[in-house]
Design a protein around this motif. Structure first.
Motif, PDB file in Angstrom:
ATOM      1  N   UNK A  68       0.848  -1.284  -0.024  1.00  0.00           N
ATOM      2  CA  UNK A  68      -0.178   0.011  -0.049  1.00  0.00           C
ATOM      3  C   UNK A  68       0.788   1.349   0.128  1.00  0.00           C
ATOM      4  N   UNK A  69       0.340   2.336  -0.644  1.00  0.00           N
ATOM      5  CA  UNK A  69       0.990   3.657  -0.683  1.00  0.00           C
ATOM      6  C   UNK A  69       0.030   4.497   0.244  1.00  0.00           C
ATOM      7  N   UNK A  70       0.700   5.032   1.058  1.00  0.00           N
ATOM      8  CA  UNK A  70      -0.100   6.124   1.971  1.00  0.00           C
ATOM      9  C   UNK A  70       0.878   7.287   2.145  1.00  0.00           C
ATOM     10  N   UNK A  71       0.098   8.459   1.775  1.00  0.00           N
ATOM     11  CA  UNK A  71       0.452   9.815   2.402  1.00  0.00           C
ATOM     12  C   UNK A  71      -0.483  10.177   3.446  1.00  0.00           C
ATOM     13  N   UNK A  72       0.010  10.998   4.232  1.00  0.00           N
ATOM     14  CA  UNK A  72      -1.063  11.530   5.412  1.00  0.00           C
ATOM     15  C   UNK A  72      -0.707  12.828   5.905  1.00  0.00           C
TER      16      UNK A  72
END
Length: 112
Positions: A68-72
């Motif tokens: 998974x790619x995640x930016x937060x």
């Protein structure tokens, strides 16, 4: 913004997510010598920000994992803008091919 999703994880905190291996360009990415995992997509995001959306620099953080790619962060607008940029690349083989070729010519490492 398909195949990415922007969710509010807690009030005022947002995550932009992409399940790696679910895009229309996965086979192309592999054909071009990369693994379309979370780290690869972080590379895509960083390259897009550095070349097409410098105004997004520093407005969110990254936390990818293998699948998974995640930016937060707290800046929903910045994450939405990143998602809009990434969704184009995730759905358009010609756009992805151009991005990879341009990045590699510039010495960029996707770290996948």
């Amino acid at each position: 913004m398909t195949p990415l999703k922007l969710i509010e994880t807690t009030p005022g905190a947002f995550s932009l997510l992409l399940n790696a291996g679910t895009t229309q360009v996965d086979e192309l990415v592999e054909h071009l010598g990369h693994e379309p995992n979370g780290s690869f997509w972080e590379g895509v995001a960083r390259f897009l920000v550095s070349t097409e959306a410098e105004n997004l620099e520093g407005r969110f953080s990254y936390d990818p994992e293998g699948g998974m790619f995640c930016a937060y962060g707290n800046d929903r607008t910045a994450l939405q803008d990143l998602g809009d940029l990434m969704s184009i690349v995730a759905r358009d083989g010609d756009r992805m091919r151009k991005l990879i070729m341009t990045a590699e010519a510039a010495g960029f490492d996707f770290d996948d």
